[in-house]
Design a protein around this motif. Structure first.
Motif, PDB file in Angstrom:
ATOM      1  N   TYR A 190       0.526  -5.642   0.667  1.00  0.00           N
ATOM      2  CA  TYR A 190       0.743  -5.017   2.018  1.00  0.00           C
ATOM      3  C   TYR A 190       2.145  -5.389   2.388  1.00  0.00           C
ATOM      4  CZ  TYR A 190       0.178  -4.039   6.890  1.00  0.00           C
ATOM      5  OH  TYR A 190       0.498  -3.503   8.266  1.00  0.00           O
ATOM      6  N   LEU A 191       2.454  -6.595   2.216  1.00  0.00           N
ATOM      7  CA  LEU A 191       4.058  -7.187   2.434  1.00  0.00           C
ATOM      8  C   LEU A 191       5.101  -6.233   1.665  1.00  0.00           C
ATOM      9  CD1 LEU A 191       4.351 -10.988   3.048  1.00  0.00           C
ATOM     10  CD2 LEU A 191       4.483  -9.284   4.677  1.00  0.00           C
TER      11      LEU A 191
ATOM     12  N   VAL B  86       5.724 -19.100   3.682  1.00  0.00           N
ATOM     13  CA  VAL B  86       4.640 -19.208   3.704  1.00  0.00           C
ATOM     14  C   VAL B  86       4.002 -19.610   2.448  1.00  0.00           C
ATOM     15  CG1 VAL B  86       4.760 -17.240   5.452  1.00  0.00           C
ATOM     16  CG2 VAL B  86       4.424 -16.687   2.991  1.00  0.00           C
ATOM     17  N   ASP B  87       2.675 -19.816   2.540  1.00  0.00           N
ATOM     18  CA  ASP B  87       1.729 -19.986   1.129  1.00  0.00           C
ATOM     19  C   ASP B  87       1.753 -18.772   0.397  1.00  0.00           C
ATOM     20  OD1 ASP B  87       1.368 -22.835   2.154  1.00  0.00           O
ATOM     21  OD2 ASP B  87      -0.566 -22.356   2.963  1.00  0.00           O
ATOM     22  N   PRO B  88       1.492 -19.350  -0.982  1.00  0.00           N
ATOM     23  CA  PRO B  88       1.222 -18.114  -1.737  1.00  0.00           C
ATOM     24  C   PRO B  88       0.104 -17.179  -1.133  1.00  0.00           C
ATOM     25  CG  PRO B  88       1.384 -19.883  -2.965  1.00  0.00           C
ATOM     26  CD  PRO B  88       1.369 -20.550  -1.762  1.00  0.00           C
ATOM     27  N   LEU B  89       0.166 -16.025  -1.323  1.00  0.00           N
ATOM     28  CA  LEU B  89      -0.947 -15.039  -0.595  1.00  0.00           C
ATOM     29  C   LEU B  89      -1.637 -14.404  -1.752  1.00  0.00           C
ATOM     30  CD1 LEU B  89       1.649 -13.057   1.652  1.00  0.00           C
ATOM     31  CD2 LEU B  89       0.161 -14.649   2.167  1.00  0.00           C
ATOM     32  N   GLY B  90      -2.867 -14.038  -0.972  1.00  0.00           N
ATOM     33  CA  GLY B  90      -3.877 -13.082  -2.206  1.00  0.00           C
ATOM     34  C   GLY B  90      -3.142 -11.723  -2.577  1.00  0.00           C
ATOM     35  N   TYR B  91      -3.814 -11.097  -3.471  1.00  0.00           N
ATOM     36  CA  TYR B  91      -3.092  -9.819  -3.820  1.00  0.00           C
ATOM     37  C   TYR B  91      -3.154  -8.550  -2.881  1.00  0.00           C
ATOM     38  CZ  TYR B  91      -2.866  -5.607  -6.847  1.00  0.00           C
ATOM     39  OH  TYR B  91      -2.204  -4.498  -7.330  1.00  0.00           O
ATOM     40  N   LEU B  92      -4.061  -8.735  -1.868  1.00  0.00           N
ATOM     41  CA  LEU B  92      -4.184  -7.480  -0.880  1.00  0.00           C
ATOM     42  C   LEU B  92      -3.074  -7.901   0.123  1.00  0.00           C
ATOM     43  CD1 LEU B  92      -8.174  -6.871  -0.691  1.00  0.00           C
ATOM     44  CD2 LEU B  92      -6.357  -5.752  -2.098  1.00  0.00           C
ATOM     45  N   GLU B  93      -3.010  -9.034   0.245  1.00  0.00           N
ATOM     46  CA  GLU B  93      -1.900  -9.290   1.424  1.00  0.00           C
ATOM     47  C   GLU B  93      -0.583  -9.358   0.893  1.00  0.00           C
ATOM     48  OE1 GLU B  93      -4.375 -12.265   4.597  1.00  0.00           O
ATOM     49  OE2 GLU B  93      -3.390 -13.213   2.706  1.00  0.00           O
ATOM     50  N   PHE B  94      -0.119  -9.826  -0.158  1.00  0.00           N
ATOM     51  CA  PHE B  94       0.967  -9.769  -0.794  1.00  0.00           C
ATOM     52  C   PHE B  94       1.556  -8.472  -1.106  1.00  0.00           C
ATOM     53  CE2 PHE B  94       4.153  -9.737  -4.081  1.00  0.00           C
ATOM     54  CZ  PHE B  94       5.018 -10.376  -3.771  1.00  0.00           C
TER      55      PHE B  94
ATOM     56  N   LEU C  94       4.565 -13.107  13.548  1.00  0.00           N
ATOM     57  CA  LEU C  94       6.088 -13.217  13.488  1.00  0.00           C
ATOM     58  C   LEU C  94       6.795 -12.080  13.872  1.00  0.00           C
ATOM     59  CD1 LEU C  94       6.143 -14.775   9.661  1.00  0.00           C
ATOM     60  CD2 LEU C  94       6.510 -15.984  11.740  1.00  0.00           C
ATOM     61  N   ASP C  95       5.871 -11.012  14.567  1.00  0.00           N
ATOM     62  CA  ASP C  95       6.362  -9.733  15.109  1.00  0.00           C
ATOM     63  C   ASP C  95       6.949  -9.091  14.001  1.00  0.00           C
ATOM     64  OD1 ASP C  95       6.655  -8.039  17.093  1.00  0.00           O
ATOM     65  OD2 ASP C  95       8.481  -8.651  17.633  1.00  0.00           O
ATOM     66  N   LEU C  96       6.525  -8.866  12.744  1.00  0.00           N
ATOM     67  CA  LEU C  96       7.122  -8.111  11.541  1.00  0.00           C
ATOM     68  C   LEU C  96       6.807  -6.515  12.043  1.00  0.00           C
ATOM     69  CD1 LEU C  96       6.079 -10.172   8.633  1.00  0.00           C
ATOM     70  CD2 LEU C  96       8.029 -10.276   9.969  1.00  0.00           C
ATOM     71  N   LYS C  97       7.839  -5.922  11.455  1.00  0.00           N
ATOM     72  CA  LYS C  97       7.779  -4.391  11.763  1.00  0.00           C
ATOM     73  C   LYS C  97       8.123  -3.786  10.484  1.00  0.00           C
ATOM     74  CE  LYS C  97       7.714  -4.345  16.394  1.00  0.00           C
ATOM     75  NZ  LYS C  97       7.258  -5.383  16.908  1.00  0.00           N
TER      76      LYS C  97
ATOM     77  N   ALA D 277      -2.805  -6.812   6.212  1.00  0.00           N
ATOM     78  CA  ALA D 277      -1.718  -7.627   6.818  1.00  0.00           C
ATOM     79  C   ALA D 277      -2.160  -9.027   6.830  1.00  0.00           C
ATOM     80  CB  ALA D 277      -1.396  -7.097   8.156  1.00  0.00           C
ATOM     81  N   PRO D 278      -1.155 -10.037   6.268  1.00  0.00           N
ATOM     82  CA  PRO D 278      -1.421 -11.304   6.284  1.00  0.00           C
ATOM     83  C   PRO D 278      -1.650 -11.858   7.884  1.00  0.00           C
ATOM     84  CG  PRO D 278       0.304 -10.879   5.135  1.00  0.00           C
ATOM     85  CD  PRO D 278       0.106  -9.686   5.813  1.00  0.00           C
ATOM     86  N   GLU D 279      -2.161 -12.890   8.125  1.00  0.00           N
ATOM     87  CA  GLU D 279      -2.524 -13.208   9.441  1.00  0.00           C
ATOM     88  C   GLU D 279      -0.936 -13.504  10.264  1.00  0.00           C
ATOM     89  OE1 GLU D 279      -1.535 -16.449  10.928  1.00  0.00           O
ATOM     90  OE2 GLU D 279      -0.890 -17.297   8.927  1.00  0.00           O
TER      91      GLU D 279
END
Length: 364
Positions: A271-272, A261-269, A196-199, A189-191
């Motif tokens: 996950y989203l 948000v800024d561009p994310l790394g592969y693992l975080e993106f 942001l309380d994402l579910k 999960a990204p920080e």
């Protein structure tokens, strides 16, 4: 045999990683094979390139040509000049290119002019939209390729119709999916996920970068507004591409549920993506990942070079008219989205098939 692998832009790295791992595995089993990794520097933002080497466990490139920036012509020329010197200093039996970015085209041309064989991974995919730079890159690269490694039967058909010898076409599946499957357990999960309380399954991921969507401010503004209005208040996570950010920041667009948000790394993106209710995008590669992950995908394009993500997968082609978006979002929120399946050979073993075929070809 010596293979030079070309990586230049973010999508290339996901495709090169499993090929490197397959080469190393073959070598450890006694195969006479080695590689040299050339990073053209086409993407030079750290979040768009360097992070991927670390996350996907790719060794640092043997050389970075540092040919990023400039117009299409400037970048193509810079890559060609630098890669010609590189290949002359380090001759190879085969130059392997992936995808359809500027680096793919530029390095293929250089290789052929130096009488080096070319292998194209993701050969044969077509949008049939010549206004797309990527389509030109595909057409030119495939016109001078020696070994065509394809992701689908549709790509095979496209190549056969173009006059390619069937013996040169190798249906191996999708190396992007090799990377997706091997890394799925490492998604993180990204920080901002908790902040942001994402579910899970209760937010939307948005990515936009194509000129048809982002180059005209009013068009971009209208697209964003339609999405904001149509997602029933769900959070929208928008990792903004540097190209898009240049225009977006001047438009003054804001909404309570729109999170830039800024561009994310592969693992975080990923996950989203895996945990999203849906993805709205104009990317081709993301539609492949959503298909395998079973996540509904709305593609804001008028065509796609990956039709199997629509006919088999979870993707729908919405088009670039902002007024089309609401109908598809209504379908999503009504629970009427198609289930989707996974195309043939998208099983995580494509890179091994490629390396096996290369060794076979060079041992004949």
């Amino acid at each position: 045999m010596k293979i030079t692998l070309i990586a230049g832009a973010r999508p290339n790295f996901m495709k090169i990683a499993p090929i490197i791992h397959a080469i190393l595995k073959a070598k450890s089993n006694g195969a006479p094979i080695s590689y040299r990794l050339v990073h053209t520097g086409q993407h030079y933002d750290q979040k768009m390139s360097d992070t991927f080497f670390e996350e996907l466990q790719i060794p640092q490139p043997d050389i970075n040509l540092e040919a990023g920036g400039g117009t299409q012509a400037e970048q193509t020329g810079a890559i060609m000049v630098a890669f010609e010197k590189e290949l002359m200093n380090h001759p190879a039996d085969l130059v392997l290119v992936v995808g359809d970015v500027t680096s793919t085209l530029a390095c293929s041309i250089v290789a052929k002019k130096l009488n080096t064989k070319v292998a194209h991974v993701e050969a044969g995919i077509r949008s049939f939209d010549i206004s797309m730079p990527e389509e030109i890159n595909r057409l030119v690269t495939d016109s001078i390729t020696d070994y065509f490694f394809t992701t689908s039967e549709i790509a095979n058909t496209n190549l056969l119709k173009a006059g390619v010898d069937e013996a040169q076409i190798h249906f191996v599946g999708n190396v992007m999916i090799d990377t997706l499957l091997v890394n799925q357990s490492k998604f993180k999960a990204p920080e901002f996920y908790q902040r942001l309380d994402l579910k899970d399954k209760n937010y939307i991921v948005l990515t936009l970068h194509r000129p048809a969507n982002v180059d005209e401010g009013e068009k971009l503004k209208e697209l964003i507004q339609e999405i904001v209005d149509g997602v029933q208040g769900l959070p929208i996570i928008f990792p903004i591409h540097p190209r898009t950010a240049k225009i977006f920041t001047s438009l003054g667009i804001s909404a309570p549920n729109l999170n830039i948000v800024d561009p994310l790394g592969y693992l975080e993106f990923n996950y989203l993506v895996k945990n999203a209710k849906a993805v709205i995008t104009d990317s081709g590669g993301i539609t492949e990942e959503t298909t395998v992950l079973g996540v509904p995908c709305l593609t804001l394009r008028d065509n796609t070079e990956r039709p199997e993500t629509i006919t088999i997968g979870t993707n729908e082609l919405v088009g670039t008219d902002p007024k089309n978006i609401n109908g598809y979002l209504t379908k999503l929120f009504n629970g009427d989205w198609k289930e989707g399946g996974i195309p043939a050979l998208w099983d995580g073993n494509s890179a091994e098939r490629i390396v096996t075929q290369i060794l076979k070809a060079f041992n004949e």
